[in-house]
Scaffold this motif. Structure first.
Motif, PDB file in Angstrom:
ATOM      1  N   THR A  21       0.845  -1.190   0.000  1.00 35.49           N
ATOM      2  CA  THR A  21       0.000   0.000   0.000  1.00 35.49           C
ATOM      3  C   THR A  21       0.883   1.244   0.000  1.00 35.49           C
ATOM      4  O   THR A  21       1.909   1.295   0.672  1.00 35.49           O
ATOM      5  CB  THR A  21      -0.944   0.015   1.214  1.00 35.49           C
ATOM      6  OG1 THR A  21      -0.184   0.048   2.427  1.00 35.49           O
ATOM      7  CG2 THR A  21      -1.863  -1.210   1.209  1.00 35.49           C
ATOM      8  N   THR A  72      -0.675   0.357  -4.388  1.00 32.82           N
ATOM      9  CA  THR A  72      -1.812   1.277  -4.338  1.00 32.82           C
ATOM     10  C   THR A  72      -1.303   2.707  -4.217  1.00 32.82           C
ATOM     11  O   THR A  72      -0.188   2.960  -3.752  1.00 32.82           O
ATOM     12  CB  THR A  72      -2.743   0.983  -3.145  1.00 32.82           C
ATOM     13  OG1 THR A  72      -2.122   1.432  -1.922  1.00 32.82           O
ATOM     14  CG2 THR A  72      -3.074  -0.498  -3.057  1.00 32.82           C
ATOM     15  N   ARG A 116      -3.094   6.900  -3.472  1.00 37.96           N
ATOM     16  CA  ARG A 116      -4.275   7.703  -3.194  1.00 37.96           C
ATOM     17  C   ARG A 116      -4.370   8.894  -4.133  1.00 37.96           C
ATOM     18  O   ARG A 116      -5.461   9.298  -4.527  1.00 37.96           O
ATOM     19  CB  ARG A 116      -4.264   8.186  -1.737  1.00 37.96           C
ATOM     20  CG  ARG A 116      -5.527   8.942  -1.340  1.00 37.96           C
ATOM     21  CD  ARG A 116      -5.472   9.445   0.079  1.00 37.96           C
ATOM     22  NE  ARG A 116      -4.371  10.377   0.284  1.00 37.96           N
ATOM     23  CZ  ARG A 116      -4.146  11.019   1.425  1.00 37.96           C
ATOM     24  NH1 ARG A 116      -4.935  10.799   2.478  1.00 37.96           N
ATOM     25  NH2 ARG A 116      -3.142  11.858   1.550  1.00 37.96           N
ATOM     26  N   CYS A 155      -6.575   3.888  -4.680  1.00 35.09           N
ATOM     27  CA  CYS A 155      -7.327   3.505  -3.490  1.00 35.09           C
ATOM     28  C   CYS A 155      -7.132   4.535  -2.392  1.00 35.09           C
ATOM     29  O   CYS A 155      -6.001   4.833  -2.003  1.00 35.09           O
ATOM     30  CB  CYS A 155      -6.864   2.130  -2.982  1.00 35.09           C
ATOM     31  SG  CYS A 155      -7.749   1.566  -1.513  1.00 35.09           S
ATOM     32  N   ASP A 156      -8.225   5.067  -1.884  1.00 34.14           N
ATOM     33  CA  ASP A 156      -8.198   5.889  -0.677  1.00 34.14           C
ATOM     34  C   ASP A 156      -8.407   4.950   0.501  1.00 34.14           C
ATOM     35  O   ASP A 156      -9.530   4.515   0.776  1.00 34.14           O
ATOM     36  CB  ASP A 156      -9.288   6.955  -0.734  1.00 34.14           C
ATOM     37  CG  ASP A 156      -9.333   7.817   0.523  1.00 34.14           C
ATOM     38  OD1 ASP A 156      -8.536   7.560   1.454  1.00 34.14           O
ATOM     39  OD2 ASP A 156     -10.178   8.731   0.580  1.00 34.14           O
ATOM     40  N   LEU A 157      -7.331   4.628   1.196  1.00 34.12           N
ATOM     41  CA  LEU A 157      -7.416   3.656   2.281  1.00 34.12           C
ATOM     42  C   LEU A 157      -8.192   4.175   3.485  1.00 34.12           C
ATOM     43  O   LEU A 157      -8.522   3.412   4.386  1.00 34.12           O
ATOM     44  CB  LEU A 157      -6.018   3.224   2.705  1.00 34.12           C
ATOM     45  CG  LEU A 157      -5.286   2.375   1.655  1.00 34.12           C
ATOM     46  CD1 LEU A 157      -3.814   2.256   2.011  1.00 34.12           C
ATOM     47  CD2 LEU A 157      -5.917   0.997   1.528  1.00 34.12           C
ATOM     48  N   ASP A 193     -11.143   5.046   3.202  1.00 36.66           N
ATOM     49  CA  ASP A 193     -12.487   4.566   2.892  1.00 36.66           C
ATOM     50  C   ASP A 193     -12.467   3.047   3.016  1.00 36.66           C
ATOM     51  O   ASP A 193     -11.782   2.363   2.252  1.00 36.66           O
ATOM     52  CB  ASP A 193     -12.868   5.000   1.471  1.00 36.66           C
ATOM     53  CG  ASP A 193     -14.265   4.574   1.068  1.00 36.66           C
ATOM     54  OD1 ASP A 193     -14.638   3.413   1.330  1.00 36.66           O
ATOM     55  OD2 ASP A 193     -14.978   5.381   0.456  1.00 36.66           O
ATOM     56  N   GLU A 239     -14.524   0.679   2.268  1.00 32.42           N
ATOM     57  CA  GLU A 239     -14.944  -0.079   1.095  1.00 32.42           C
ATOM     58  C   GLU A 239     -13.830  -0.135   0.056  1.00 32.42           C
ATOM     59  O   GLU A 239     -13.608  -1.170  -0.581  1.00 32.42           O
ATOM     60  CB  GLU A 239     -16.219   0.520   0.491  1.00 32.42           C
ATOM     61  CG  GLU A 239     -17.454   0.309   1.341  1.00 32.42           C
ATOM     62  CD  GLU A 239     -18.713   0.770   0.630  1.00 32.42           C
ATOM     63  OE1 GLU A 239     -18.635   1.136  -0.566  1.00 32.42           O
ATOM     64  OE2 GLU A 239     -19.773   0.759   1.275  1.00 32.42           O
ATOM     65  N   GLN A 240     -13.134   0.988  -0.127  1.00 29.98           N
ATOM     66  CA  GLN A 240     -12.025   0.981  -1.079  1.00 29.98           C
ATOM     67  C   GLN A 240     -10.893   0.088  -0.580  1.00 29.98           C
ATOM     68  O   GLN A 240     -10.278  -0.653  -1.365  1.00 29.98           O
ATOM     69  CB  GLN A 240     -11.521   2.398  -1.324  1.00 29.98           C
ATOM     70  CG  GLN A 240     -12.487   3.279  -2.100  1.00 29.98           C
ATOM     71  CD  GLN A 240     -11.852   4.596  -2.513  1.00 29.98           C
ATOM     72  OE1 GLN A 240     -10.727   4.627  -3.000  1.00 29.98           O
ATOM     73  NE2 GLN A 240     -12.593   5.685  -2.319  1.00 29.98           N
ATOM     74  N   ALA A 241     -10.597   0.136   0.704  1.00 27.78           N
ATOM     75  CA  ALA A 241      -9.552  -0.725   1.254  1.00 27.78           C
ATOM     76  C   ALA A 241      -9.886  -2.196   1.029  1.00 27.78           C
ATOM     77  O   ALA A 241      -9.010  -3.009   0.714  1.00 27.78           O
ATOM     78  CB  ALA A 241      -9.366  -0.444   2.749  1.00 27.78           C
ATOM     79  N   SER A 292     -11.406  -3.434  -1.396  1.00 29.86           N
ATOM     80  CA  SER A 292     -11.435  -3.786  -2.818  1.00 29.86           C
ATOM     81  C   SER A 292     -10.076  -4.182  -3.362  1.00 29.86           C
ATOM     82  O   SER A 292      -9.977  -4.726  -4.466  1.00 29.86           O
ATOM     83  CB  SER A 292     -11.970  -2.611  -3.635  1.00 29.86           C
ATOM     84  OG  SER A 292     -11.013  -1.559  -3.715  1.00 29.86           O
ATOM     85  N   VAL A 293      -9.012  -3.922  -2.619  1.00 25.07           N
ATOM     86  CA  VAL A 293      -7.662  -4.120  -3.154  1.00 25.07           C
ATOM     87  C   VAL A 293      -7.350  -5.597  -3.378  1.00 25.07           C
ATOM     88  O   VAL A 293      -6.942  -6.010  -4.473  1.00 25.07           O
ATOM     89  CB  VAL A 293      -6.618  -3.485  -2.220  1.00 25.07           C
ATOM     90  CG1 VAL A 293      -5.199  -3.836  -2.676  1.00 25.07           C
ATOM     91  CG2 VAL A 293      -6.795  -1.969  -2.180  1.00 25.07           C
TER      92      VAL A 293
END
Length: 255
Positions: free
Chosen positions: A15, A39, A41, A66-68, A70, A72-74, A76-77
């Motif tokens: 990340t 990833t 941001r 990815c905005d970690l 958030d 839901e975004q985390a 999704s990785v």
């Protein structure tokens, strides 16, 4: 199929793998033969440029915005990584934010909420998914996680960024708990704790000259370089660390 699996390059998720310490880790792991998922941001063009240089060195590199902060975004990785690579062998929870440098009474609680979201909740989410994939009792092949903490976790960072220090102390506790819970199932979890290091994180916190300001108080009289941190991460992900779990390597110039 078995021959393919035996000769396959290790795949590691990093990340924040396009900047600062994350970039140095990416470069070190590619040199060690890893393929990567990184990833970012913001500054996607910079992340893609880093990825291109890594691909030129022979790696397959997946770049994921990815905005970690958030959840839901985390979450999704890792599904995206599995879709691209089919499997992975390592996770580096590197991305982190400090919040603004300043005294405790002046801090913004909402900013602190964001610090904990990125520095703790995202690693919880990603470690949970990673362990579910790697643990041998769930059909995985084992693997390793490295959490990037901070020397601030043991100093408290008074008059600097106490919530950041708190978040990193929590990350250290997660390393210990996970190492004990999942050691029987082939997953090693360790921490690397940098001290003051030359990266852009200080400018983001409002004090770009922090490394030079702090250098006289560091026993080695200088701030660290990202590649010096990356070496410890590469070691913990490599075969020479096969019996190391629950450890915290402090890369802090003697502090």
């Amino acid at each position: 199929m078995s021959t393919e699996n035996e000769t396959r390059r290790p795949v590691t998720i990093i990340t924040g793998g396009g900047r600062g310490i994350g970039r140095a880790i990416s470069e070190r792991l590619v040199a060690a033969g890893h393929d990567l998922a990184i990833t970012y941001r913001e500054r996607g063009a910079d992340a893609e440029a880093v990825a291109e240089s890594l691909r030129a060195a022979g790696a397959d590199v997946l770049v994921l915005p990815c905005d970690l902060g958030d959840a839901e975004q985390a979450a999704s990785v890792i599904p995206a990584v599995l879709e691209h690579f089919g499997s992975f062998t390592g996770l580096v929870n590197n991305a982190g934010i400090t919040g603004r440098i300043g005294g405790f009474l002046e801090l913004d609680p909402e900013e602190s909420r964001g610090v904990f979201a990125v520095n703790d909740l995202a690693p919880i989410i990603m470690s949970q998914q990673a362990i579910a994939h790697m643990a041998v009792n769930r059909g995985g092949a084992g693997g390793a996680i490295v959490n990037i903490s901070s020397g601030a976790a043991t100093t408290g960072a008074p008059e600097t960024y106490i919530p950041y220090a708190m978040s990193k102390a929590a990350l250290d506790a997660m390393t210990l708990g996970l190492a004990k819970e999942f050691g029987p199932y082939g997953v090693r979890i360790n921490t690397v704790s940098p001290g003051t290091t030359h990266t852009e994180i200080h400018a983001s916190a409002g004090r770009p000259n922090a490394p030079a300001e702090r250098a006289p108080r560091i026993p080695m009289r200088r701030a660290g370089e990202p590649d010096e941190v990356a070496g410890a991460v590469a070691f913990l992900l490599g075969p020479d660390a096969s019996y190391i779990s629950g450890a915290n390597i402090r890369v802090a110039g003697g502090n």
